[in-house]
Scaffold this active site. Sequence first.
Site, PDB file in Angstrom:
ATOM      1  N   ASP A 243      85.897  14.741  34.613  1.00  0.00           N
ATOM      2  CA  ASP A 243      86.809  13.756  34.506  1.00  0.00           C
ATOM      3  C   ASP A 243      87.752  14.248  33.322  1.00  0.00           C
ATOM      4  O   ASP A 243      87.314  15.169  32.700  1.00  0.00           O
ATOM      5  CB  ASP A 243      86.234  12.328  33.987  1.00  0.00           C
ATOM      6  CG  ASP A 243      85.693  12.177  32.700  1.00  0.00           C
ATOM      7  OD1 ASP A 243      85.388  13.162  31.839  1.00  0.00           O
ATOM      8  OD2 ASP A 243      85.428  11.281  32.261  1.00  0.00           O
ATOM      9  N   THR A 244      89.185  13.953  33.459  1.00  0.00           N
ATOM     10  CA  THR A 244      90.226  14.211  32.702  1.00  0.00           C
ATOM     11  C   THR A 244      91.074  13.197  32.751  1.00  0.00           C
ATOM     12  O   THR A 244      91.101  12.341  33.535  1.00  0.00           O
ATOM     13  CB  THR A 244      90.706  15.620  32.944  1.00  0.00           C
ATOM     14  OG1 THR A 244      91.718  15.932  31.932  1.00  0.00           O
ATOM     15  CG2 THR A 244      91.311  15.507  34.400  1.00  0.00           C
ATOM     16  N   GLY A 293      91.021   4.514  36.223  1.00  0.00           N
ATOM     17  CA  GLY A 293      91.421   4.095  34.926  1.00  0.00           C
ATOM     18  C   GLY A 293      92.347   4.987  34.148  1.00  0.00           C
ATOM     19  O   GLY A 293      91.864   6.032  33.938  1.00  0.00           O
ATOM     20  N   VAL A 294      93.473   4.561  33.968  1.00  0.00           N
ATOM     21  CA  VAL A 294      94.454   5.492  33.330  1.00  0.00           C
ATOM     22  C   VAL A 294      95.015   4.553  32.274  1.00  0.00           C
ATOM     23  O   VAL A 294      95.847   3.742  32.436  1.00  0.00           O
ATOM     24  CB  VAL A 294      95.620   6.211  34.012  1.00  0.00           C
ATOM     25  CG1 VAL A 294      96.491   6.733  33.184  1.00  0.00           C
ATOM     26  CG2 VAL A 294      94.884   7.277  34.795  1.00  0.00           C
ATOM     27  N   GLY A 295      94.515   4.684  31.007  1.00  0.00           N
ATOM     28  CA  GLY A 295      95.217   3.996  29.924  1.00  0.00           C
ATOM     29  C   GLY A 295      94.719   2.673  29.386  1.00  0.00           C
ATOM     30  O   GLY A 295      94.901   2.003  28.315  1.00  0.00           O
ATOM     31  N   CYS A 300      92.457   4.466  23.825  1.00  0.00           N
ATOM     32  CA  CYS A 300      93.568   4.998  24.373  1.00  0.00           C
ATOM     33  C   CYS A 300      94.897   5.004  23.602  1.00  0.00           C
ATOM     34  O   CYS A 300      95.130   3.416  23.474  1.00  0.00           O
ATOM     35  CB  CYS A 300      93.621   4.678  25.633  1.00  0.00           C
ATOM     36  SG  CYS A 300      92.701   5.328  26.935  1.00  0.00           S
TER      37      CYS A 300
HETATM   38  P1  XMP Z   1      86.679   1.534  26.911  1.00  0.00           P
HETATM   39  O1  XMP Z   1      87.785   0.334  26.781  1.00  0.00           O
HETATM   40  O2  XMP Z   1      85.190   1.027  27.273  1.00  0.00           O
HETATM   41  O3  XMP Z   1      86.892   2.948  27.689  1.00  0.00           O
HETATM   42  O4  XMP Z   1      86.381   2.235  25.388  1.00  0.00           O
HETATM   43  C1  XMP Z   1      86.230   3.938  28.020  1.00  0.00           C
HETATM   44  C2  XMP Z   1      87.197   5.001  28.437  1.00  0.00           C
HETATM   45  O5  XMP Z   1      88.258   5.349  27.661  1.00  0.00           O
HETATM   46  C3  XMP Z   1      88.971   6.440  27.984  1.00  0.00           C
HETATM   47  N1  XMP Z   1      89.199   7.300  26.729  1.00  0.00           N
HETATM   48  C4  XMP Z   1      90.234   7.774  26.394  1.00  0.00           C
HETATM   49  N2  XMP Z   1      91.504   7.678  26.800  1.00  0.00           N
HETATM   50  N3  XMP Z   1      92.419   8.676  25.141  1.00  0.00           N
HETATM   51  C5  XMP Z   1      92.411   8.138  26.448  1.00  0.00           C
HETATM   52  O6  XMP Z   1      93.606   8.037  27.013  1.00  0.00           O
HETATM   53  C6  XMP Z   1      91.297   8.905  24.536  1.00  0.00           C
HETATM   54  O7  XMP Z   1      91.103   9.258  23.212  1.00  0.00           O
HETATM   55  C7  XMP Z   1      90.083   8.287  25.114  1.00  0.00           C
HETATM   56  N4  XMP Z   1      88.807   8.067  24.647  1.00  0.00           N
HETATM   57  C8  XMP Z   1      88.154   7.692  26.010  1.00  0.00           C
HETATM   58  C9  XMP Z   1      87.610   7.321  28.811  1.00  0.00           C
HETATM   59  O8  XMP Z   1      88.229   7.196  30.259  1.00  0.00           O
HETATM   60  C10 XMP Z   1      86.177   6.242  28.611  1.00  0.00           C
HETATM   61  O9  XMP Z   1      85.338   6.473  29.668  1.00  0.00           O
END
Ligand code: XMP
Length: 476
Positions: A243-244, A293-295, A300
Amino acid sequence: MNEQRPTTDLTYDDVFLAPVRSGVESRFDVDLSTSDGSGTTLPIVVANMTAVAGRRMAETVARRGGLVVLPQDVAPEAVAEIVSWVKSRHVVWDTPLVLHEGDAVADALNLLPKRAHGAVVIVDDRERPLGVVDERCCTGVDRFARLGEVADRDPVVLPLETKPREVFETLHQRGSDVALAVNGSGELSGIMTRRGALRSEIYTPAVDSSGRLRVAAAVGVSGDVAGKTSALLEAGVDMLVADTAHGHQEKMIAALRAIRSVSPEVPVVAGNVVTAEGVRDLVEAGADVVKVGVGPGAMCTTRMMTGVGRPQFSAVAECAEAAAELGKRIWADGGIRHPRDVALALAAGAASVMVGSWFAGTYESPGDLQRDEHGNAYKESFGMASKRAVTARTRSDSGFDQARKALFEEGISSSRMRLDPNAPGVEDLLDEISSGLRSSCTYAGARTLSEFHDRAVVGIQSAAGFAEGRPLPSGW
Ligand code: XMP
């Protein structure tokens, strides 16, 4: 500007489930097993975030039927060690915290917050249990006192084969909080609380074909993806996650092809995307499950920094439909803050839901427990695209390169996730989620998650409609 998206997209707070005529009388008649190849019996996956997913989380969540994805920043040798440790855990009894008679009360106090069962077991030099120390034993006692002086010397000790129901009854009769398990040689082999015994009768562990707890790992999309894939498979991971932040890109497609060149069979999850086209491209490149999920994630800053993303409920609904047309499934990743969000994601068609930050504030997350100025317990969480995570990930780069990469952060570097005093362990949160979800299924007349998706009736609500549903006083 290109053509705009024609719809108003929705997120979890914008929608609700309407009750429908139901023949399902009890929540216990609902089966929460998934059908996405993850082998889970609960549709919960813990996100591959350094502040959330480590060995204790992996063990605890798999024992209750979910799955943890180890972060890609963990070196393959460390992943191999964690995977073999998780797979050596007992599937019913929890792992005890262990000290010796000569250790100090302060040592026990430091260890206790590592696990929800709230006890440290004192063992002799042949690993046989001598007593149990909990917070009560340590209250009002000198921190340098020896554990041998404060331990309860008469703990409940049972054979490892004892069934959880019998453990519960024994603890109930003896008025004790924890039972210790010993093997045939009398060595300490597990610990179980009354609530743990109850949970063992309700949840089914997520196990591999050899009956050992399941665990997944993130592979990343940069560098030697094929080499890392081989190392992770060698380590024994059950599922790979590539994932990215922007999963609908050429680099991801190349990474999927590299993974598939090593193993055509291993279940692979890829993401993150929010469109049907993204789903189709990742499935075509080899993904079994697409992560959506993006954002929406709690850590995030992507949407605020870039304007890019999509409200999660609509993203999940569209992507799940596209995946189903190809015979594949999706995971809804990010933005889960309440049990209702899990039910809505599954109603929209997700096979499982990925949770990160909500679980950061639990005993089982890897960080140390800290106290704020009011004495409230919390743990630190941070995003995987934050300056903090990027700096750690690029440790071997030159100082300049490291600083340059950290400049483009899209995540929060430090956030305090409070331990809910009523639900301080991840299993408490799993209880909330699974009881909410079982109940949602009974309202929809569904006995399985696929029936739930078919039968769920979703409506759109105003902000006032959402506010009306929040209980007062509001802790939600
Ligand atoms: P929750 O809301 O459960 O979401 O904390 C987990 C997901 O958030 C993503 N994730 C990020 N997305 N910047 C982002 O844009 C970040 O620093 C970041 N850290 C985590 C990731 O998809 C995770 O599974």
